[in-house]
Design an enzyme around this catalytic site. Structure first.
Site, PDB file in Angstrom:
ATOM      1  CB  CYS A   8       4.535 -10.154  -3.278  1.00 34.49           C
ATOM      2  SG  CYS A   8       3.871 -11.825  -3.263  1.00 34.49           S
ATOM      3  CB  VAL A   9      -1.095  -8.521  -2.190  1.00 34.68           C
ATOM      4  CG1 VAL A   9      -2.060  -8.474  -1.014  1.00 34.68           C
ATOM      5  CG2 VAL A   9      -0.552  -7.136  -2.475  1.00 34.68           C
TER       6      VAL A   9
ATOM      7  CG  ASP B 259      -7.764 -16.873   7.128  1.00 37.88           C
ATOM      8  OD1 ASP B 259      -7.645 -17.601   6.123  1.00 37.88           O
ATOM      9  OD2 ASP B 259      -7.240 -17.107   8.228  1.00 37.88           O
ATOM     10  CB  THR B 260      -9.780 -10.653   6.426  1.00 37.44           C
ATOM     11  OG1 THR B 260      -8.608  -9.955   5.975  1.00 37.44           O
ATOM     12  CG2 THR B 260      -9.506 -11.324   7.762  1.00 37.44           C
TER      13      THR B 260
ATOM     14  CG  PHE C  87      -2.096   0.956   1.039  1.00 40.20           C
ATOM     15  CD1 PHE C  87      -3.102   0.740   0.112  1.00 40.20           C
ATOM     16  CD2 PHE C  87      -2.159   2.105   1.817  1.00 40.20           C
ATOM     17  CE1 PHE C  87      -4.145   1.652  -0.052  1.00 40.20           C
ATOM     18  CE2 PHE C  87      -3.201   3.015   1.670  1.00 40.20           C
ATOM     19  CZ  PHE C  87      -4.191   2.786   0.732  1.00 40.20           C
ATOM     20  CD  GLU C  88       2.462   1.231   3.582  1.00 38.78           C
ATOM     21  OE1 GLU C  88       2.837   0.055   3.430  1.00 38.78           O
ATOM     22  OE2 GLU C  88       1.349   1.533   4.048  1.00 38.78           O
TER      23      GLU C  88
ATOM     24  CG  HIS D  16      -6.154  -6.443   4.880  1.00 36.71           C
ATOM     25  ND1 HIS D  16      -6.661  -5.489   5.723  1.00 36.71           N
ATOM     26  CD2 HIS D  16      -4.885  -6.056   4.622  1.00 36.71           C
ATOM     27  CE1 HIS D  16      -5.732  -4.574   5.974  1.00 36.71           C
ATOM     28  NE2 HIS D  16      -4.650  -4.903   5.308  1.00 36.71           N
TER      29      HIS D  16
HETATM   30  C1  DLZ Z   1      -1.479  -5.638   6.195  1.00 41.13           C
HETATM   31  C2  DLZ Z   1      -0.963  -6.378   5.008  1.00 41.13           C
HETATM   32  C3  DLZ Z   1      -1.401  -7.680   4.739  1.00 41.13           C
HETATM   33  C4  DLZ Z   1      -2.410  -8.386   5.601  1.00 41.13           C
HETATM   34  N1  DLZ Z   1      -0.935  -8.375   3.700  1.00 41.13           N
HETATM   35  C5  DLZ Z   1      -0.016  -7.804   2.888  1.00 41.13           C
HETATM   36  C6  DLZ Z   1       0.495  -8.509   1.776  1.00 41.13           C
HETATM   37  O1  DLZ Z   1       0.188  -9.681   1.509  1.00 41.13           O
HETATM   38  N2  DLZ Z   1       1.387  -7.867   0.990  1.00 41.13           N
HETATM   39  C7  DLZ Z   1       1.791  -6.566   1.212  1.00 41.13           C
HETATM   40  O2  DLZ Z   1       2.609  -6.037   0.440  1.00 41.13           O
HETATM   41  N3  DLZ Z   1       1.322  -5.894   2.268  1.00 41.13           N
HETATM   42  C8  DLZ Z   1       0.450  -6.464   3.114  1.00 41.13           C
HETATM   43  N4  DLZ Z   1      -0.020  -5.781   4.185  1.00 41.13           N
HETATM   44  C9  DLZ Z   1       0.536  -4.445   4.497  1.00 41.13           C
HETATM   45  C10 DLZ Z   1      -0.096  -3.265   3.733  1.00 41.13           C
HETATM   46  O3  DLZ Z   1       0.344  -3.219   2.383  1.00 41.13           O
HETATM   47  C11 DLZ Z   1       0.295  -1.950   4.396  1.00 41.13           C
HETATM   48  O4  DLZ Z   1       1.693  -1.919   4.568  1.00 41.13           O
HETATM   49  C12 DLZ Z   1      -0.348  -1.766   5.764  1.00 41.13           C
HETATM   50  O5  DLZ Z   1      -1.742  -1.901   5.683  1.00 41.13           O
HETATM   51  C13 DLZ Z   1      -0.016  -0.370   6.368  1.00 41.13           C
HETATM   52  O6  DLZ Z   1      -0.486   0.658   5.501  1.00 41.13           O
END
Ligand code: DLZ
Length: 160
Positions: A89-90, A94-95, A66-67, A97
């Protein structure tokens, strides 16, 4: 043409413009760093292979995907680069998010591209599980970092 089995590291070097004299930014999220760092390293190697000097590759780490938006925007305005690769990489949990981070980050990076100042290359992996991430960061499907570097070189070349 994109296919499900597209190998991310396959390209014809003859189709890639030289990066000599160009400057590139790479923004890297530290979440899931075993994957994002592999993409970062592949992107750096590929840029170097096409003539970009070490000093002309600016790397900035951020906590999570997100940053990427903020740091990419900052780099756009302050780092004097010809293209920026935003790497994250996301991995689905489970949620819901996952959906919000993917959608928000994608939207933010897309909006930066509409400025049409410095091209932003979309290096965000959105994976259902860790295997999908591994496959795309040096595994069976190559490395997304290579693809991003080739794209950045081509986009930088749009500018005279
Ligand atoms: C909080 C979060 C979660 C649950 N999963 C990921 C992820 O799989 N990949 C990723 O890059 N960042 C994740 N984050 C963090 C968010 O991107 C962010 O850093 C936080 O919500 C703070 O703004």
């Amino acid at each position: 043409m994109a296919t499900a089995m597209h190998h991310l590291s396959d390209y014809n070097p003859a189709d890639v413009p030289s990066g000599e004299g160009r400057r590139f930014g790479i923004v890297v999220a530290d979440w899931n760093d075993q994957y994002t760092y592999a993409m970062r390293d592949a992107a750096i190697r590929t840029l170097q292979a096409h003539g970009v000097k070490d000093d002309d590759i600016v790397v900035q780490h951020v906590p999570g995907s997100f940053e990427l938006i903020y740091a990419t925007a900052w780099m756009m305005d302050n780092a004097d680069v010809d293209a920026i690769i935003s790497i994250g990489c996301v991995i689905r949990g489970d949620t819901p998010h996952f959906d919000y981070i993917c959608a928000g980050t994608t939207q933010g990076l897309a909006e930066l591209n509409t400025r049409a100042t410095v091209p932003v290359v979309y290096g965000l992996l959105t994976c259902n599980d860790a295997q999908q991430a591994a496959d795309r960061t040096g595994g069976a499907l190559g490395n997304k970092g290579d693809e991003c570097a080739v794209t950045a070189l081509r986009m930088a070349d749009l500018k005279p």
